[in-house]
Design a protein around this motif. Sequence first.
Motif, mmCIF file in Angstrom:
data_model
loop_
_atom_site.group_PDB
_atom_site.id
_atom_site.type_symbol
_atom_site.label_atom_id
_atom_site.label_comp_id
_atom_site.label_asym_id
_atom_site.label_seq_id
_atom_site.Cartn_x
_atom_site.Cartn_y
_atom_site.Cartn_z
ATOM 1 N N UNK A 245 8.512 -0.373 -4.892
ATOM 2 C CA UNK A 245 8.419 -1.758 -5.663
ATOM 3 C C UNK A 245 10.177 -1.757 -5.450
ATOM 4 N N UNK A 246 11.361 -0.557 -5.056
ATOM 5 C CA UNK A 246 12.317 -1.155 -4.375
ATOM 6 C C UNK A 246 11.491 -2.002 -3.200
ATOM 7 N N UNK A 247 11.109 -1.638 -1.748
ATOM 8 C CA UNK A 247 10.444 -2.197 -1.092
ATOM 9 C C UNK A 247 10.657 -3.233 -0.975
ATOM 10 N N UNK A 248 9.463 -3.705 -2.283
ATOM 11 C CA UNK A 248 8.870 -5.264 -1.921
ATOM 12 C C UNK A 248 10.109 -6.266 -2.746
ATOM 13 N N UNK A 249 11.202 -5.986 -3.378
ATOM 14 C CA UNK A 249 12.244 -6.657 -3.661
ATOM 15 C C UNK A 249 12.752 -6.806 -2.362
ATOM 16 N N UNK B 172 10.953 -2.907 6.227
ATOM 17 C CA UNK B 172 12.142 -3.492 5.393
ATOM 18 C C UNK B 172 13.301 -3.124 4.903
ATOM 19 N N UNK B 173 13.557 -1.919 5.804
ATOM 20 C CA UNK B 173 14.796 -1.185 6.190
ATOM 21 C C UNK B 173 15.198 0.313 5.230
ATOM 22 N N UNK B 174 14.601 0.440 4.132
ATOM 23 C CA UNK B 174 14.239 1.588 3.453
ATOM 24 C C UNK B 174 14.785 3.088 4.203
ATOM 25 N N UNK B 175 14.132 2.668 5.338
ATOM 26 C CA UNK B 175 13.340 4.199 6.485
ATOM 27 C C UNK B 175 14.889 4.024 7.608
ATOM 28 N N UNK C 149 19.338 -5.614 7.499
ATOM 29 C CA UNK C 149 18.972 -7.060 6.844
ATOM 30 C C UNK C 149 17.706 -7.851 7.036
ATOM 31 N N UNK C 150 16.951 -7.439 7.447
ATOM 32 C CA UNK C 150 15.087 -7.698 7.663
ATOM 33 C C UNK C 150 14.181 -7.302 7.616
ATOM 34 N N UNK C 151 12.914 -8.112 7.747
ATOM 35 C CA UNK C 151 11.697 -7.605 6.980
ATOM 36 C C UNK C 151 11.190 -7.573 9.029
ATOM 37 N N UNK C 152 10.222 -6.360 9.530
ATOM 38 C CA UNK C 152 9.869 -6.468 10.773
ATOM 39 C C UNK C 152 8.979 -7.448 10.731
ATOM 40 N N UNK C 153 8.392 -8.087 11.806
ATOM 41 C CA UNK C 153 7.102 -8.295 12.233
ATOM 42 C C UNK C 153 5.864 -7.930 11.545
ATOM 43 N N UNK C 154 5.436 -6.389 11.920
ATOM 44 C CA UNK C 154 5.044 -5.591 11.362
ATOM 45 C C UNK C 154 5.065 -5.110 9.902
ATOM 46 N N UNK C 155 5.574 -4.951 9.374
ATOM 47 C CA UNK C 155 6.189 -5.181 7.995
ATOM 48 C C UNK C 155 5.522 -6.396 7.243
ATOM 49 N N UNK C 156 5.436 -7.250 7.735
ATOM 50 C CA UNK C 156 5.146 -8.616 7.381
ATOM 51 C C UNK C 156 3.347 -8.336 7.469
ATOM 52 N N UNK D 279 11.611 -9.589 -0.801
ATOM 53 C CA UNK D 279 11.492 -10.998 -1.202
ATOM 54 C C UNK D 279 13.233 -11.517 -0.568
ATOM 55 N N UNK D 280 13.647 -10.681 -0.419
ATOM 56 C CA UNK D 280 15.455 -10.852 -0.662
ATOM 57 C C UNK D 280 15.771 -11.045 0.665
ATOM 58 N N UNK D 281 14.638 -10.186 1.925
ATOM 59 C CA UNK D 281 15.646 -10.220 3.647
ATOM 60 C C UNK D 281 14.300 -10.952 4.675
ATOM 61 N N UNK D 282 13.401 -10.965 3.803
ATOM 62 C CA UNK D 282 11.556 -12.174 4.854
ATOM 63 C C UNK D 282 12.693 -13.051 4.994
ATOM 64 N N UNK D 283 12.160 -14.202 6.475
ATOM 65 C CA UNK D 283 12.557 -15.211 6.680
ATOM 66 C C UNK D 283 11.464 -16.367 5.739
ATOM 67 N N UNK D 284 9.832 -15.196 6.447
ATOM 68 C CA UNK D 284 9.015 -16.339 6.001
ATOM 69 C C UNK D 284 8.747 -17.072 4.282
#
Length: 412
Positions: free
Chosen positions: A194-198, A152-155, A160-167, A201-206
Amino acid sequence: MTDLENDVEVPRFFLCPISLEIMKDPVTLSTGITYDRDSIEKWLFSQKNDVCPVTKQVVVDIELTPNHTLRRLIQSWCTINASSGIERFPTPRLPISRTEIVKLLKDSKSPQLQMKSLKRLKTIVMENEKNRRLMESVSAADYLASILTTGAGEVSGDDGFVSTEAEEALRILYHLKLSPTGLKSLFGKTENFVVTLTRVMQRATSFESRAYAVMLLKSMFEVAEPIQVTSLNTQFFTELLHILVDQISQKATKAALKLLISVCPWGRNRIKAAEAGVVPVLIDTLLDTTEKRLTEMIMIVLDQLCQSAEGRADLLKHGGGLPVVSKKIFRVSSITSERAVRILYSVAMFSGNARVLEEMVQLGVVGKLFLVLQVDCGSKMKEKAKEILKMHSRVWKKSSCIPNDLISAYPS
């Protein structure tokens, strides 16, 4: 036991202590007692018991060990007694083991094996409650949270996007249906889960991933400590707002509302939610919905937010704010009516200037408050309505819209 079995003496140790039937798949619990797999799994996982039915000891290790020796004895006995109509049970398929799950979790950290391992873990977690509890017992949440945080980009960087593996990891994590202890532990994962899940919510395309993120957050905040509730950032409320606006699904909408209900008893959070623009969105939703539970949840959140100056200002700024709140009294449920009167009380008490008071008369709000006093409803609701009428009786006495005999009954 069947009629045929009644004619044959069945060895007592072939019988499951729970079902009292011949065991088809005998397994031994950590307490040393053997049960039929189906019976003990229902006892532990479906019925949520945490003690051994025979010894009453607390079951710490939930892994069930197949009793192959006893199974072979039962199968041999069935074969010997086949002439009496006893059927031999087939050898059961071995369920997933703790060792296999641990290997899959370790493989999920390898870029080459990650997606394949995650897909297998998803199949396992969706299969039954026993698998879910087994996965939780080997700290699957740690592995999944790490994959999700990285993807989700934190590390890995603010890409600006969430990887398929993360989803995929999020999907598994949600379906794990973690225990309260497991949910509490998520707050300590990585820097701030909580920041990760936020971010999801912000970046996931699905829409599906955004829904899973808000539903997992809802479960987490049902068991959260105050310190975790009071440290939320503004982006958290902005993304909840987007969930409500986008109307992803009924489940996601209700999860977002339940989240707001959980976190908005704290004043700082009320202000952040109001500043994010939650109030006008709630009013718009309230104007469009006829669903009872949804209406009740919206009214609870509005009541919380109207305890802040920012929330009241947004309610009064919206053309449909006061009218829809007043209209919901006696139209939906007692919960909705009580919350509506509480909202009107907050407005009258803290934002009751001349313009607002006149508006309350013109929109029929004052008339509705008189109605509250005349019908059979909760005493607290009546008391609030009476307080509002007493509070501004001098102003409302001058209105031609309200009969003098009514308003004079409530002198200031």
